[in-house]
Design a protein around this motif. Structure first.
Motif, PDB file in Angstrom:
ATOM      1  N   UNK A  65       1.003  -1.256   0.071  1.00 21.62           N
ATOM      2  CA  UNK A  65      -0.170  -0.097  -0.232  1.00 21.62           C
ATOM      3  C   UNK A  65       1.508   0.669   0.085  1.00 21.62           C
ATOM      4  N   UNK A  66       0.399   2.200  -0.877  1.00 16.59           N
ATOM      5  CA  UNK A  66       0.750   3.718  -0.244  1.00 16.59           C
ATOM      6  C   UNK A  66       1.621   4.135  -1.466  1.00 16.59           C
ATOM      7  N   UNK A  67       2.431   5.038  -1.441  1.00 14.09           N
ATOM      8  CA  UNK A  67       3.279   5.662  -2.420  1.00 14.09           C
ATOM      9  C   UNK A  67       4.439   4.553  -3.094  1.00 14.09           C
ATOM     10  N   UNK A  68       4.265   4.080  -3.956  1.00  9.03           N
ATOM     11  CA  UNK A  68       5.108   3.254  -4.400  1.00  9.03           C
ATOM     12  C   UNK A  68       4.597   2.128  -4.035  1.00  9.03           C
ATOM     13  N   UNK A  69       3.696   1.471  -4.303  1.00 15.21           N
ATOM     14  CA  UNK A  69       2.756   0.379  -3.835  1.00 15.21           C
ATOM     15  C   UNK A  69       2.099  -0.109  -5.626  1.00 15.21           C
ATOM     16  N   UNK A  70       1.735  -1.561  -5.003  1.00 17.53           N
ATOM     17  CA  UNK A  70       1.212  -1.793  -6.302  1.00 17.53           C
ATOM     18  C   UNK A  70       1.235  -3.548  -5.951  1.00 17.53           C
ATOM     19  N   UNK A  71       1.286  -3.817  -7.010  1.00 13.45           N
ATOM     20  CA  UNK A  71       1.306  -5.692  -6.838  1.00 13.45           C
ATOM     21  C   UNK A  71       2.226  -6.146  -7.644  1.00 13.45           C
ATOM     22  N   UNK A  72       2.817  -7.315  -7.154  1.00  5.53           N
ATOM     23  CA  UNK A  72       4.172  -7.890  -7.630  1.00  5.53           C
ATOM     24  C   UNK A  72       3.227  -9.700  -8.053  1.00  5.53           C
ATOM     25  N   UNK A  73       4.213 -10.009  -8.737  1.00  3.31           N
ATOM     26  CA  UNK A  73       4.458 -11.266  -8.215  1.00  3.31           C
ATOM     27  C   UNK A  73       5.151 -11.959  -7.155  1.00  3.31           C
ATOM     28  N   UNK A  74       5.033 -13.837  -6.539  1.00  2.00           N
ATOM     29  CA  UNK A  74       5.436 -13.868  -5.456  1.00  2.00           C
ATOM     30  C   UNK A  74       6.892 -14.958  -6.132  1.00  2.00           C
ATOM     31  N   UNK A  75       6.363 -15.427  -7.098  1.00  2.00           N
ATOM     32  CA  UNK A  75       7.745 -16.629  -7.791  1.00  2.00           C
ATOM     33  C   UNK A  75       7.936 -16.564  -8.657  1.00  2.00           C
ATOM     34  N   UNK A  76       8.576 -17.372  -8.930  1.00  2.00           N
ATOM     35  CA  UNK A  76       9.351 -17.302 -11.182  1.00  2.00           C
ATOM     36  C   UNK A  76       8.146 -16.890 -11.243  1.00  2.00           C
ATOM     37  N   UNK A  77       8.553 -17.114 -12.920  1.00  5.16           N
ATOM     38  CA  UNK A  77       7.215 -17.362 -13.415  1.00  5.16           C
ATOM     39  C   UNK A  77       7.098 -18.621 -13.767  1.00  5.16           C
ATOM     40  N   UNK A  78       8.583 -20.165 -13.810  1.00  2.00           N
ATOM     41  CA  UNK A  78       7.983 -21.287 -13.655  1.00  2.00           C
ATOM     42  C   UNK A  78       7.288 -22.311 -13.146  1.00  2.00           C
ATOM     43  N   UNK A  79       7.415 -21.701 -11.812  1.00  2.00           N
ATOM     44  CA  UNK A  79       6.351 -21.775 -10.586  1.00  2.00           C
ATOM     45  C   UNK A  79       5.000 -21.900 -11.001  1.00  2.00           C
ATOM     46  N   UNK A  80       3.919 -20.852 -11.598  1.00  2.82           N
ATOM     47  CA  UNK A  80       2.796 -20.052 -11.329  1.00  2.82           C
ATOM     48  C   UNK A  80       2.687 -21.057 -12.776  1.00  2.82           C
ATOM     49  N   UNK A  81       1.600 -22.617 -12.455  1.00  2.00           N
ATOM     50  CA  UNK A  81       0.715 -23.388 -13.567  1.00  2.00           C
ATOM     51  C   UNK A  81      -0.507 -22.460 -14.058  1.00  2.00           C
ATOM     52  N   UNK A  82      -0.761 -22.422 -14.872  1.00  3.05           N
ATOM     53  CA  UNK A  82      -1.697 -21.550 -15.410  1.00  3.05           C
ATOM     54  C   UNK A  82      -3.252 -22.407 -14.247  1.00  3.05           C
ATOM     55  N   UNK A  83      -3.403 -24.126 -15.085  1.00  2.00           N
ATOM     56  CA  UNK A  83      -4.180 -24.826 -13.736  1.00  2.00           C
ATOM     57  C   UNK A  83      -4.615 -23.838 -12.799  1.00  2.00           C
ATOM     58  N   UNK A  84      -4.087 -23.741 -11.885  1.00  2.00           N
ATOM     59  CA  UNK A  84      -3.959 -23.169 -10.621  1.00  2.00           C
ATOM     60  C   UNK A  84      -4.221 -21.768 -10.165  1.00  2.00           C
ATOM     61  N   UNK A  85      -4.001 -20.806 -11.372  1.00  2.00           N
ATOM     62  CA  UNK A  85      -4.646 -19.312 -11.530  1.00  2.00           C
ATOM     63  C   UNK A  85      -5.859 -19.367 -11.875  1.00  2.00           C
ATOM     64  N   UNK A  86      -6.146 -20.124 -13.512  1.00  2.00           N
ATOM     65  CA  UNK A  86      -7.829 -20.780 -13.368  1.00  2.00           C
ATOM     66  C   UNK A  86      -8.768 -21.266 -12.725  1.00  2.00           C
ATOM     67  N   UNK A  87      -8.423 -22.007 -11.767  1.00  2.00           N
ATOM     68  CA  UNK A  87      -8.467 -22.607 -10.671  1.00  2.00           C
ATOM     69  C   UNK A  87      -9.697 -21.285  -9.007  1.00  2.00           C
ATOM     70  N   UNK A  88      -8.428 -21.210  -9.132  1.00  2.00           N
ATOM     71  CA  UNK A  88      -9.018 -19.759  -8.351  1.00  2.00           C
ATOM     72  C   UNK A  88      -9.679 -18.657  -8.392  1.00  2.00           C
TER      73      UNK A  88
END
Length: 156
Positions: A49-72
């Motif tokens: 939150x706040x100045x310079x805030x926002x969102x970012x990924x918590x893992x490397x791109x190889x650790x994000x299966x599309x299935x996990x994202x779709x199920x969520x």
């Protein structure tokens, strides 16, 4: 999915403001907030939150299966209602002749989406962009072969 890919294309060390994501993806901020909240709660994203805030990924791109994202974001990958929850509560389960087919299809679907990562999707995107930007030096008939048509092949 678009939100995750958008963040994957940004600097991994920086927090990306909601407004920037919403603008790039042409999504209403309120709708995006709901999606980002789900992804943050599940640990796929980090929020600041706040100045310079926002969102970012918590893992490397190889650790994000599309299935996990779709199920969520979609709540299930199941194609039929009776398989959309852990406990199949269908009263016709015992006599359902199509249930084994749907179970196999669901497993194929799950394996397919869990077998693809954000890294692979971005790699494919970059490859498509590269192929579009490089003019072909091949003769015309070679391009038609690449497109699936071979003028020299006799008709069947």
């Amino acid at each position: 999915m678009r939100v995750m890919l958008d963040l994957a294309e940004q600097d991994a060390e920086k927090f990306i403001p909601l407004e920037e994501i919403a603008e790039r993806q042409a999504l209403p901020k309120k709708y995006l907030e709901v999606i980002l909240k789900t992804l943050t709660k599940s640990g796929l994203l980090e929020v600041k939150s706040g100045k310079g805030g926002g969102y970012k990924l918590t893992r490397s791109l190889e650790e994000y299966p599309v299935g996990e994202i779709l199920e969520l974001t979609e709540n299930t990958l199941s194609t039929v209602e009776c398989l959309s929850t852990e406990k199949n509560s269908c009263e016709r389960r015992a006599q359902c002749l199509t249930l084994p087919m749907w179970e196999k299809f669901n497993q194929i679907t799950r394996d397919f989406f869990y077998g693809i990562t954000l890294a692979e999707l971005l790699s494919e995107k970059k490859e498509r962009q590269f192929n579009r930007s490089v003019p072909s030096a091949a003769p015309d008939n070679f391009r038609s072969v690449r497109a699936g048509f071979c003028p020299r092949r006799p008709p069947l």
